[in-house]
Design an enzyme around this catalytic site. Sequence first.
Site, mmCIF file in Angstrom:
data_model
loop_
_atom_site.group_PDB
_atom_site.id
_atom_site.type_symbol
_atom_site.label_atom_id
_atom_site.label_comp_id
_atom_site.label_asym_id
_atom_site.label_seq_id
_atom_site.Cartn_x
_atom_site.Cartn_y
_atom_site.Cartn_z
ATOM 1 N N ARG A 156 0.882 -1.173 0.000
ATOM 2 C CA ARG A 156 0.000 0.000 0.000
ATOM 3 C C ARG A 156 0.918 1.221 0.000
ATOM 4 O O ARG A 156 1.497 1.576 1.036
ATOM 5 C CB ARG A 156 -0.917 0.015 1.224
ATOM 6 C CG ARG A 156 -1.644 1.339 1.390
ATOM 7 C CD ARG A 156 -2.746 1.292 2.426
ATOM 8 N NE ARG A 156 -3.872 0.538 1.946
ATOM 9 C CZ ARG A 156 -5.080 0.518 2.543
ATOM 10 N NH1 ARG A 156 -5.279 1.209 3.650
ATOM 11 N NH2 ARG A 156 -6.069 -0.178 2.037
ATOM 12 N N GLN B 292 -10.022 -4.290 -3.139
ATOM 13 C CA GLN B 292 -11.341 -3.916 -2.634
ATOM 14 C C GLN B 292 -12.414 -4.283 -3.654
ATOM 15 O O GLN B 292 -13.464 -4.861 -3.312
ATOM 16 C CB GLN B 292 -11.385 -2.408 -2.351
ATOM 17 C CG GLN B 292 -12.748 -1.915 -1.932
ATOM 18 C CD GLN B 292 -13.178 -2.446 -0.578
ATOM 19 O OE1 GLN B 292 -12.419 -2.373 0.374
ATOM 20 N NE2 GLN B 292 -14.381 -2.997 -0.478
ATOM 21 N N ASP C 212 -17.796 6.542 -1.080
ATOM 22 C CA ASP C 212 -16.507 6.461 -0.376
ATOM 23 C C ASP C 212 -16.250 7.839 0.230
ATOM 24 O O ASP C 212 -16.957 8.815 -0.092
ATOM 25 C CB ASP C 212 -15.394 6.067 -1.378
ATOM 26 C CG ASP C 212 -14.043 5.865 -0.706
ATOM 27 O OD1 ASP C 212 -13.984 5.715 0.533
ATOM 28 O OD2 ASP C 212 -13.019 5.856 -1.433
ATOM 29 N N CYS D 73 -16.571 1.059 0.837
ATOM 30 C CA CYS D 73 -15.361 0.248 1.059
ATOM 31 C C CYS D 73 -14.902 0.294 2.506
ATOM 32 O O CYS D 73 -14.175 -0.582 2.956
ATOM 33 C CB CYS D 73 -14.256 0.720 0.130
ATOM 34 S SG CYS D 73 -13.865 2.468 0.307
HETATM 35 N N1 NVA Z 1 -10.486 6.362 -1.152
HETATM 36 C C1 NVA Z 1 -10.069 5.892 0.143
HETATM 37 C C2 NVA Z 1 -10.197 4.400 0.218
HETATM 38 C C3 NVA Z 1 -9.818 3.813 1.548
HETATM 39 C C4 NVA Z 1 -9.968 2.308 1.582
HETATM 40 C C5 NVA Z 1 -8.644 6.328 0.399
HETATM 41 O O1 NVA Z 1 -7.818 6.235 -0.510
HETATM 42 O O2 NVA Z 1 -8.354 6.788 1.497
HETATM 43 N N1 CP Z 2 -11.250 -0.723 2.574
HETATM 44 C C1 CP Z 2 -9.971 -0.718 2.988
HETATM 45 O O1 CP Z 2 -9.034 -0.897 2.210
HETATM 46 O O2 CP Z 2 -9.818 -0.509 4.320
HETATM 47 P P1 CP Z 2 -8.445 -0.210 5.053
HETATM 48 O O3 CP Z 2 -7.958 1.121 4.542
HETATM 49 O O4 CP Z 2 -8.782 -0.166 6.512
HETATM 50 O O5 CP Z 2 -7.448 -1.284 4.718
#
Ligand code: NVA
Ligand code: CP
Length: 308
Positions: A108, A138, A227, A266
């Site tokens: 990530r 996701q 989201d 999500c």
């Molecule tokens: N769009 C959000 C998704 C988190 C799972 C983010 O990137 O923070």
């Molecule tokens: N939906 C999702 O990826 O959650 P986290 O950011 O908690 O991993």
Amino acid sequence: MIALVISLRGLDFIDVADLEPGDLRRLLDRAHEIKAGRWAEKALKGKHVAMLFQRPSHRTRVSFEVGIARLGGTTTTLTGQDVQLGFRESVGDAARVLDRYVDAVVARLRSHADLLQLARSSVKPVINALTDHSHPCQVLADLMTLEELRGDLAQQHVVYIGDGNNIANSLIQASVLTGLALTVITPPGYDPDASVVERARRINSGKNHVTLTSQINVQHATAIYTDVWASMGQEDERAVRQKVFSAYQVNQRLMDSARDAVFMHCLPAHRGEEVTDEVMDGPRSVVFQQAENRLYAQMALLAGLLGG
Ligand code: NVA
Ligand code: CP
């Protein structure tokens, strides 16, 4: 049983668009089998996976760690402080080192360009656990959830409302692959990635699976998906975005205009911003089913990539 062979480009899973339709079908079938308890092979026995997190995570981290353990594999999880990609050492050097220890990397990263660099520098499979551009793991779980709820994806219509972000981009790629009808409703100027949209239009020409608009109309939705308005890394814009997006909240009034639709998110959710408590906790909310399915979809993905 059909063998699950995923012919990913270079064996990385960077985007939903990396999958062929047949790969996705086999992956989702395997995910359903795992959830139903009909497939329990230790496909990752003896395999070790490094997990690299430059941003916070709850669902992704835990579901990968649990899934890898259930498949018989082991993990090392590194957070931003540990590796300090790009500061303590270059992305390329870090990848070449990890390559010598582990069998795959789940990453990530803040920047999608860094993830691509990591994948290019790594011989072992790299899995995208979210970047600013996309969140394919996701959306695999979301497709699984939609199939559980209503069967054939090509008969369903997801209306995504909110920011044209990583989730929106991955949903568009999923729509191209599955025939799922998708409407993306964003305020002007907050559109999904132009190259993702352009590719969808090119591949879908004449089929009209993906519609982009700023007009709020959810009447024909079988699922309404939202989201956060400010993603990780956009915290400074949160106040501005709250104003821009206020009309795009998923509340009971919006749900009432789509009587047939389930509610998807999500997570994590900012309750009171993009969604109200009433909708999150309401009878049509499937958000925790989506979260649960992260586990099975990722187990299927890992088994396909690493299961020999
Ligand atoms: N769009 C959000 C998704 C988190 C799972 C983010 O990137 O923070
Ligand atoms: N939906 C999702 O990826 O959650 P986290 O950011 O908690 O991993």
